[in-house]
Design an enzyme around this catalytic site. Structure first.
Site, PDB file in Angstrom:
ATOM      1  N   ASP A  54     -41.058 -58.809  57.558  1.00 45.65           N
ATOM      2  CA  ASP A  54     -39.800 -59.209  56.940  1.00 45.65           C
ATOM      3  C   ASP A  54     -39.423 -58.095  55.952  1.00 45.65           C
ATOM      4  O   ASP A  54     -40.238 -57.222  55.634  1.00 45.65           O
ATOM      5  CB  ASP A  54     -39.904 -60.578  56.256  1.00 45.65           C
ATOM      6  CG  ASP A  54     -38.512 -61.213  56.102  1.00 45.65           C
ATOM      7  OD1 ASP A  54     -37.502 -60.475  56.197  1.00 45.65           O
ATOM      8  OD2 ASP A  54     -38.418 -62.435  55.889  1.00 45.65           O
TER       9      ASP A  54
HETATM   10  C1  BGC Z   1     -34.917 -62.491  55.736  1.00 50.39           C
HETATM   11  C2  BGC Z   1     -35.029 -62.407  57.244  1.00 50.39           C
HETATM   12  C3  BGC Z   1     -33.959 -61.502  57.789  1.00 50.39           C
HETATM   13  C4  BGC Z   1     -34.083 -60.152  57.118  1.00 50.39           C
HETATM   14  C5  BGC Z   1     -33.077 -59.134  57.622  1.00 50.39           C
HETATM   15  C6  BGC Z   1     -34.846 -61.134  55.092  1.00 50.39           C
HETATM   16  O1  BGC Z   1     -34.566 -61.221  53.730  1.00 50.39           O
HETATM   17  O2  BGC Z   1     -36.005 -63.222  55.230  1.00 50.39           O
HETATM   18  O3  BGC Z   1     -34.925 -63.680  57.800  1.00 50.39           O
HETATM   19  O4  BGC Z   1     -34.066 -61.393  59.169  1.00 50.39           O
HETATM   20  O5  BGC Z   1     -33.890 -60.316  55.716  1.00 50.39           O
HETATM   21  O6  BGC Z   1     -31.800 -59.442  57.255  1.00 50.39           O
END
Ligand code: BGC
Length: 745
Positions: A286
């Site tokens: 993530d």
């Molecule tokens: C989120 C993810 C997301 C990623 C990219 C993160 O802060 O937890 O779910 O896919 O950002 O945008």
């Protein structure tokens, strides 16, 4: 696949989806050329420098002029947050035509519930209990995303969520592992099609691995401490379903899991995911979750964080930009040189990433072929009709005293009141991708379209979603008094759920509760429409308002879908994918709990309950009303004794006993009555959504398979034990007929 078509045809025989949408759902049938791909990956890998390999493991967020040079040097493998075919083709050209090996980039975005055409939020879509429609929505989203160069979505979010304080509950399918698994599979199949190597397919990403939804106190990013049993029984099944459906990638979560951050957790990322499940795609972290290992206190610096994440099994670093946040690109080479990680480990991750790029056909068709996609994606009208259908099916009717709904279309006067009644932005929900707000039909639009020109429609916001300003309350009361019917549209702003949007209080925000109570006291027949990304605590509304519809955030077609339900052009068929608590104090509350040694009894103090609240939820899992009624009879078990490994059919008659046609979600639950470990009081194991005309009866058959009877024994080994089981079928988790069978050796 043939099944899906016939199911959709059967289900909608009276109001069927256009054939062209069904055909669209079926395209892309062709087998993957896996062996050939492996050979190509090996060849390519053998000619890559260490720097180029690390480049493949690096993703940057956004774009920056300096990246162009890095692309040419093979120092980046993926981008997040870049949109538009032209821009993406331009960057791709640098990778394919100007870098030494010409390895294409993969562009990912959060296509969660639609790209331009915005569908209901996933929690709402799960309330449809219609995986075929969810699959179609994902397929349409994939086509629109691909048209603009996005070949990878960070979806589906398959985190089970049992705590509505956690704002990300909006992004998943709710509390249940089985429903969650069905929806996970549907979304993966929708995004990826039968063959990734198709211009309209995009790679999916099951996230957030794992147990992110179990954050303590419902506070986003918080610690997760759960047993291995809970992890495997509750939180992992939707991920396993996604892997079995062929998901290309997984995302490692932000949270720590039993003391070890998920993004450095060998047990889940390698032991379970690779060794037990045989996953062959790649894992992306993530955003910055590798760097965050420092905050978690398991790495002294970014270098150690990179070491821990890679050895645990994270293949690609979703970083910030090239200069901050990204941890793999500046550290992996020196870790290899110092002998702390082997180049073999790097190769393993690069192989997984290249494999997906080959499967996606990026080497053969690196550029977005907008003409081809435009010619093969259903036209906007058809996409809207799918969005409308899913929005209608997502609405859950929670209450309808004295059949106040559906409303007549020749009403004399209606008051439409509430901060969400004429709002084009919030119905798009959290994590909308590239929505077009002007396309959104508001509730007010929808109502106006239904009513005769002579009906007087008065609208007032009454208050804001969140502020404490009460200036409009008196006007709202006055308008309610002048109208025959009052429709209140209240709830949350879109940004009150989703990421970093946890709440400790789940009442209607601002002064909306006061608005509802004061308007209701005027005494006119009053309907409350709720828009929200999570269960709200609506005890007062449930007691005092005759008709209540849960409308989540339904996307573009919000107003049309809601008006269709309000005026009886669609008979509501949504069922709750999550339990609605009476108060925050009841959380976590879910239907498939264990029995305890002192199960609740009404007049017995020393049983499991509260002094100040009923123990039951406000609305249970699986619940939802219809404008018609359904009767369940004759629950038959074909074999009352089945051998371990055997199966049995069960059947039930369901009759539409009302005056209009409608859909019912027939739910099957099982309970293992005596086992070596405590088992839940019931567990959803199957469901069928059926359409019945008035007076019509259908006999439904379910097969109880060995898989449904498995449990984890005291040694956490999957097994089937002899003993008595209860099978329950009905229209919600609390309204069930039962019968029994016995498993024998
Ligand atoms: C989120 C993810 C997301 C990623 C990219 C993160 O802060 O937890 O779910 O896919 O950002 O945008």
């Amino acid at each position: 696949m043939q099944n899906i078509v016939s199911t959709i045809f059967n289900r909608f025989s009276s109001k069927s989806l256009p054939l062209v949408l069904l055909t669209f759902l079926l395209t892309n049938v062709s087998a993957a050329q896996d062996l050939q791909i492996e050979r190509k990956v090996d060849n390519l890998l053998s000619s890559m420098t260490l720097k180029e390999k690390i480049g493949q493991m690096t993703q940057f967020g956004g774009i920056n002029k300096k990246y162009e040079e890095m692309i040419k040097l093979g120092e980046v493998g993926s981008f997040l947050g870049v949109k538009g075919a032209e821009k993406i083709n331009e960057l791709q050209r640098l990778a394919v035509e100007k870098s030494r090996l010409g390895i294409p980039l993969i562009f990912g975005n959060d296509v969660i519930h639609g790209y331009h055409t915005t569908f209901p939020i996933p929690l709402g879509a799960a309330a449809s209990w219609n995986p075929e429609l969810v699959q179609l929505a994902a397929k349409i989203a994939a086509g629109e995303a691909a048209l603009e160069g996005t070949k990878w979505t960070f979806a589906p979010m398959v985190d089970i969520a049992r705590d509505p304080r956690w704002g990300r509950i909006a992004e998943g399918a709710g509390e249940d592992p089985y429903l969650g698994s069905v929806m996970a599979e549907a979304e993966v199949m929708g995004f990826q099609g039968n063959n990734l190597n198709n211009d309209l397919s995009i790679a999916a990403c099951a996230k957030h691995f794992a147990a992110y939804g179990a954050a303590e106190a419902g506070r986003d990013y918080n610690t997760v401490d759960i047993s291995e049993r809970t992890l495997r029984e509750v939180y992992l099944p939707p991920f396993k379903a996604a892997v079995d459906a062929g998901v290309s990638t997984l995302m490692s979560a932000f949270n720590s899991l039993n003391g070890i951050p998920a993004s450095a957790n060998y047990h889940i990322l390698t032991q379970i995911l690779r060794k037990e499940w045989g996953f062959t795609g790649f894992v992306v972290s993530d955003a910055n979750s590798i760097g965050e290992l420092i905050n978690h206190g398991i790495a002294k610096d970014e270098k150690e964080a990179a070491l821990k994440a890679l050895t645990a099994g994270v293949d690609m670093d979703m970083g910030g930009d090239a200069f901050t946040g990204n941890v793999y690109s500046p550290n992996l080479a020196s870790l290899v040189k110092e002998g702390k990680i082997s180049e073999k480990l790097i190769d393993q991750s690069v192989r997984r990433i290249l494999r997906i790029k080959f499967r996606l056909g990026l080497f053969d068709h690196p550029y977005t072929d907008t003409l081809y996609i435009k010619n093969h994606i259903p036209d906007q009208k058809l996409r809207d009709s799918a969005a409308l259908r899913l929005a209608e099916e997502s609405i859950v009717m929670l209450k309808n005293d004295n059949n106040l709904l559906p409303l007549r279309k020749d009403l004399t006067s209606v008051a439409v009141i509430g901060p969400l009644a004429d709002d084009k932005y919030d119905p798009l929900g959290p994590w909308n991708c590239s929505p077009i707000p002007k396309r959104v039909t508001t509730v007010l639009d929808g109502i106006k379209n239904k009513l005769s020109p002579t009906t007087k429609i008065k609208f007032i916001k009454g208050c804001d979603i969140e502020s404490n300003n009460k200036r409009q309350l008196d006007n709202a009361i006055r308008i309610a008094g002048q109208s025959d019917i009052v429709i209140l549209v209240v709830g949350e702003a879109a940004n009150m759920s989703g990421e970093a949007a946890s709440r400790t209080n789940l009442d209607l925000p601002g002064v909306q509760e006061e608005l509802v109570e004061k308007v209701a006291k005027v005494g006119k027949p009053t309907i409350v429409l709720l828009m929200n990304g999570r269960p709200l605590t609506i005890d007062w509304i449930a007691k005092h308002i005759p008709s209540v519809l849960e409308c989540w955030f339904l996307g573009d077609q919000s107003g049309n879908a809601i008006a269709n339900v309000l005026f009886g052009d669609y008979n509501p068929s949504g069922r709750l994918p999550v339990t609605f608590p009476r108060s925050v104090g009841q959380i976590p509350i879910y239907y498939d709990h264990l029995n305890t040694g002192k199960p609740f009894e009404e007049n017995n103090k020393f049983t499991s309950k509260y002094l100040d609240s009923p123990v039951t939820p406000l609305y249970p899992f699986g619940f939802g009303l219809s404008y018609t009624t359904f009767k369940y009879e004759n629950l038959k078990v074909e074999k009352n004794k089945i051998k371990i490994g055997g199966s049995t059919d069960v059947s039930i008659n369901v009759t539409n006993t009302g005056k209009i046609s409608g859909s019912e979600v027939v739910q099957l639950y099982l309970r293992d009555l005596v086992a070596s470990v405590s088992m839940p009081v019931k567990e959803l194991k199957g469901f069928q959504k059926i359409y019945l005309n008035p007076g019509e009866t259908k006999t439904l058959k379910f097969i109880i398979t060995p898989k449904m009877l498995e449990l984890y024994d005291v040694n956490m080994k999957k097994t089937i034990e002899p003993g008595k089981c209860e099978v329950m079928i009905g229209g919600s988790s609390v309204d069930l007929l039962s019968n029994y069978f016995e498993i024998i050796k």
